[in-house]
Design a protein around this motif. Structure first.
Motif, PDB file in Angstrom:
ATOM      1  N   TYR A  19       0.841  -1.194   0.000  1.00  0.00           N
ATOM      2  CA  TYR A  19       0.000   0.000   0.000  1.00  0.00           C
ATOM      3  C   TYR A  19       0.876   1.243   0.000  1.00  0.00           C
ATOM      4  CZ  TYR A  19       0.807   0.515   5.098  1.00  0.00           C
ATOM      5  OH  TYR A  19       1.372   0.681   6.340  1.00  0.00           O
ATOM      6  N   ASN A  44       0.657   5.791   0.761  1.00  0.00           N
ATOM      7  CA  ASN A  44      -0.130   6.963   1.164  1.00  0.00           C
ATOM      8  C   ASN A  44      -0.443   7.735  -0.113  1.00  0.00           C
ATOM      9  OD1 ASN A  44      -1.187   9.381   2.050  1.00  0.00           O
ATOM     10  ND2 ASN A  44       0.283   9.622   3.728  1.00  0.00           N
ATOM     11  N   ILE A  45      -1.673   7.643  -0.562  1.00  0.00           N
ATOM     12  CA  ILE A  45      -2.035   8.204  -1.864  1.00  0.00           C
ATOM     13  C   ILE A  45      -1.918   9.723  -1.882  1.00  0.00           C
ATOM     14  CG2 ILE A  45      -4.508   8.571  -1.515  1.00  0.00           C
ATOM     15  CD1 ILE A  45      -2.756   6.950  -4.578  1.00  0.00           C
ATOM     16  N   ARG A  49      -2.462  10.750  -9.259  1.00  0.00           N
ATOM     17  CA  ARG A  49      -3.172   9.469  -9.163  1.00  0.00           C
ATOM     18  C   ARG A  49      -4.382   9.581  -8.227  1.00  0.00           C
ATOM     19  NH1 ARG A  49       2.285   8.509  -9.871  1.00  0.00           N
ATOM     20  NH2 ARG A  49       2.838   6.839 -11.342  1.00  0.00           N
ATOM     21  N   LYS A  50      -4.215  10.347  -7.181  1.00  0.00           N
ATOM     22  CA  LYS A  50      -5.334  10.554  -6.263  1.00  0.00           C
ATOM     23  C   LYS A  50      -6.522  11.175  -6.994  1.00  0.00           C
ATOM     24  CE  LYS A  50      -6.525  12.915  -1.915  1.00  0.00           C
ATOM     25  NZ  LYS A  50      -6.000  13.713  -0.772  1.00  0.00           N
ATOM     26  N   LEU A  66      -8.269   8.524  -9.018  1.00  0.00           N
ATOM     27  CA  LEU A  66      -9.040   7.627  -8.157  1.00  0.00           C
ATOM     28  C   LEU A  66     -10.326   8.301  -7.657  1.00  0.00           C
ATOM     29  CD1 LEU A  66      -6.084   6.132  -6.101  1.00  0.00           C
ATOM     30  CD2 LEU A  66      -7.446   4.928  -7.823  1.00  0.00           C
ATOM     31  N   ARG A 126      -8.031   8.861   0.247  1.00  0.00           N
ATOM     32  CA  ARG A 126      -6.947   9.585   0.905  1.00  0.00           C
ATOM     33  C   ARG A 126      -6.231   8.619   1.836  1.00  0.00           C
ATOM     34  NH1 ARG A 126      -8.323  10.872   6.143  1.00  0.00           N
ATOM     35  NH2 ARG A 126     -10.522  10.598   6.709  1.00  0.00           N
ATOM     36  N   LEU A 183      -2.507  -1.096  -3.151  1.00  0.00           N
ATOM     37  CA  LEU A 183      -2.228  -1.114  -4.585  1.00  0.00           C
ATOM     38  C   LEU A 183      -3.009  -2.205  -5.296  1.00  0.00           C
ATOM     39  CD1 LEU A 183       1.603  -0.373  -4.658  1.00  0.00           C
ATOM     40  CD2 LEU A 183      -0.327   1.219  -4.846  1.00  0.00           C
ATOM     41  N   VAL A 236      -5.844   0.027  -6.117  1.00  0.00           N
ATOM     42  CA  VAL A 236      -5.451   1.267  -6.780  1.00  0.00           C
ATOM     43  C   VAL A 236      -4.928   1.020  -8.189  1.00  0.00           C
ATOM     44  CG1 VAL A 236      -3.705   3.103  -6.743  1.00  0.00           C
ATOM     45  CG2 VAL A 236      -5.036   2.581  -4.671  1.00  0.00           C
TER      46      VAL A 236
END
Length: 700
Positions: free
Chosen positions: A377, A379-380, A386-387, A390, A417, A422, A425
């Motif tokens: 994973y 921290n987006i 990319r955030k 998403l 957030r 992943l 994601v």
């Protein structure tokens, strides 16, 4: 509170109790004539104890439908009422409670059959209800065996109560019928009306009901107390259900559909998290109708008429209670729904959200178990491009699920957030194909457990939240939640303490009535090489709405009950629309089939097809066509399973052992009316017999 008794009534009671013979009357009473039209739902009895029972009826004067109806109750030891032991007059079936009346009768003899009827006086005539038959519990020191039937889940809409008809055919000598939930279903027949108008359900005040989108249409679900009363009136219109109530006392608990499907506390789950469904007023309405229509005495009311309005309702509800039947049976009736917490996986959980991060896994010594890239994973917030992709994908999915644009955007900002897996994601980023916002390399990233690893792959869904949950990761997550917050405490502290304490009582066997099954229902697809894609090859809990959703608390309760009861404890349950006999953590469990509700095999088929695995696929074969084999492979403690049939279970509790008989009819017959063909009906039933001993179930 109880209604006051007239002086003449009190004098008659005293005479009856003292004599226990025919009631002498100074004047010759006119005969009781047939008055069936005044009692549209017939009569019923329930909560039998060694010295008393609750008697019920609903009385309506069709010429004055808004008026209360005054009634007299007679109780006798013979069907002709020549040996009357009790007569109560001045009773009232009130409009305020839908013309229902419950009367608690005490000072009866243990282990004795009684007959009862209600009488309305009209135009100088005494018009009687159907004659009911009931039985008090044997005395606590009596060593007689105790026999009862277990039933549940009797959907009325478009179905026939062939199982009740069969039980009446058998004329079993039963002490009581234990009904473990889903006595009604809260929906009307809007979406799939029955070709038989008599098997449809509608609301007299549809404007007070709640519309619900389902199956491409809109149905109405009960909301106001009048809606719930409509349901009970409709279900109790069935002649076979009426006859069973008139022949045997019932002991009843509720499950979810008496209020709302898959409910917890006063929360419904129809929208799967799209809206707040905390509905305390609706819950109280449902409970009031239940207390009006069921011959139940949850508060140990004084003798006389029981005022349903005086029974505590949410949040003060208490229907868990215990019964003693002779020296061999202590029956412990539990309430799984009212005090339980939410399902452990939120239906609106964002699949990518990390529920257990690297620090939590390390504290539990689980770092090695989740070391592969599949659990990486990031921290987006450190990847703004990319955030944004998403969040845009979230909004698109949420709007498609029915949310308004502004609500979807606000939820996207709150959900997309922090730490995100992943495993969720990267497929979203790949599908978006945005320059500079491609998949993120998992190398060197921390490892954690996200909701996607528990089987949740979509927003606002019960799949991966309440159904079809990956077992091995869910067990880790559930254990952590229980250790940190007690999130699995399904019964509540007071009920759990009562249950464990009751296991130490003197009776030989402690039988726990649970509305949902303690049998673990697992699909094990790990070694199924023909299952594609390979990512589907996991172990799954079919339903974590049941005790599988609280695995650590289930183990704790079963271990505690077994130890305190010296091994002589048995669970009986329903809800899942299938038959099971299994041993769970050393405790035998019998799950009775549904009276008429859709069999679990059919329900599983709908779930699997909706997930994209049509008939002919390997997944469909293992979890639908070969469902019974799959359940056995997933739980070696299962001694018997039938996922297709309807019916009921008869249980006999003796000094050394318990015997159980499953009476089963194929689900294909549930929409066939056998009321005029009793011989054909009998031929459609089969029977399976089992012997239950401490920690073991074997075929008999």
């Amino acid at each position: 509170m109880s209604q006051p008794l007239h002086r003449r009534t009190i004098l008659k009671c005293i005479v009856a109790v003292a004599a226990s013979t025919a009631l002498g009357c100074p004047e010759k009473e006119p005969p009781v004539e047939e008055g069936r039209a005044y009692f549209p739902q017939s009569v019923a009895s329930g909560d039998p104890r060694s010295g008393g029972v609750v008697l019920w009826t609903r009385a309506v004067d069709s010429e004055h439908p808004d008026a209360d109806v005054e009634l007299t109750l007679e109780v006798a030891t013979d069907e002709g009422f020549t040996r009357r032991v009790l007569e109560l007059d001045g009773l009232r079936a009130t409009l305020a409670h839908d013309h229902t009346l419950k009367v608690k009768v005490t000072n009866l003899q243990p282990g004795t059959r009684y007959y009862y009827r209600f009488i309305v006086e009209k135009d100088d005539k005494r018009l009687g209800s159907p004659v009911g038959r009931t039985r008090t519990a044997p005395a606590p020191d009596s060593g007689v065996p105790v026999r009862f039937a277990v039933a549940n889940c009797q959907d009325f809409r478009g179905r026939y109560y062939n199982s009740w008809q069969r039980l009446l055919q058998l004329d079993e000598d039963l002490d009581f019928i234990l009904f473990v939930g889903d006595y009604i279903y809260e929906s009307d027949s809007s979406v799939v009306p029955s070709p038989d108008p008599a098997r449809n359900v509608s609301f007299t005040d549809p404007g007070s009901a709640m519309p619900r989108s389902v199956g491409g249409g809109t149905e109405l679900v009960a909301n106001a107390v009048s809606n719930y009363r409509d349901l009970y009136r409709a279900y109790r219109s069935d002649p076979f259900l009426q006859q069973v109530h008139a022949r045997y006392p019932f002991i009843v608990t509720w499950d979810d559909h008496e209020f709302s499907d898959d409910c917890w506390d006063a929360h419904a789950t129809y929208t799967n998290g799209r809206a707040d469904e905390f509905q305390p007023d609706r819950r109280r309405n449902a409970e009031l109708a239940f207390f009006e229509y069921q011959p139940i005495d949850p508060t140990d009311a004084p003798p006389g008429a029981i005022d349903a309005e005086g029974v505590p309702r949410f949040p003060d509800t208490r229907i868990w209670r215990d019964f003693t039947f002779g020296s061999h049976l202590r029956l412990l009736v539990t309430d799984y729904r009212t005090h339980r917490p939410d399902h452990l996986i939120p239906e609106d959980a964002y699949p990518g959200t990390v529920a257990m991060d690297a620090a939590v896994l390390a504290s539990l010594g689980l770092t090695g178990a989740f070391a592969t890239d599949a659990f990486a994973y990031v921290n987006i917030d450190a990847f703004p491009e990319r955030k944004a992709v998403l969040q845009g994908a979230y909004v698109q999915l949420a709007v498609a699920a029915g949310l308004a644009q502004a609500d979807a955007a606000a939820r996207a900002a709150a959900a997309v957030r922090g730490n995100l897996a992943l495993a969720y994601v990267n497929p979203v980023l790949t599908a978006a194909a945005r320059p500079g916002a491609g998949p993120i390399d998992p190398a060197g990233q921390p490892r954690g457990l996200a909701f996607v690893h528990l089987g949740k792959t979509d927003l606002f869904t019960r799949v991966g939240a309440r159904y079809v949950v990956i077992k091995d990761t869910f067990d880790v997550y559930a254990a952590w939640l229980q250790a940190t917050s007690g999130a699995q405490d399904a019964l509540g502290q007071a009920q759990e303490a009562w249950l464990l304490e009751s296991a130490e009582s003197a009776q030989t066997w402690k039988v726990v009535a649970s509305s949902v099954s303690p049998t673990s229902m697992v699909w094990d697809l790990r070694a199924k090489a023909d299952v594609e894609p390979a990512s589907v090859r996991n172990r799954y809990y079919y339903s974590v709405d049941q005790w599988d959703g609280f695995p650590d608390k289930r183990r704790q309760l079963l271990d505690g009950m077994r130890e305190r009861a010296g091994g002589r404890v048995l669970f009986v349950a329903g809800d899942i629309h299938a038959s099971f006999a299994s041993v769970e953590h050393g405790v035998p469990a019998l799950t009775a089939p549904a009276i008429s509700s859709t069999a679990v095999q059919e329900e599983a088929g709908a779930e699997v097809e909706a997930a994209g695995f049509p008939p002919g696929s390997a997944v469909y074969r293992y979890v639908v066509t070969e469902l019974e084999t799959t359940f056995r492979e997933g739980n070696p403690g299962i001694a018997f399973v039938d996922t297709e049939a309807h019916g009921f279970t008869v249980v006999e509790v003796g000094a050394q052992e318990v015997r159980a008989s499953y009476h089963l009819i194929p689900s294909s017959d549930i929409r066939v009316d056998y009321s005029g063909r009793p011989e054909e009906l009998a031929a459609r039933f089969s029977r399976r017999d089992f012997l239950v001993q401490p920690g073991a179930i074997t075929a008999a």
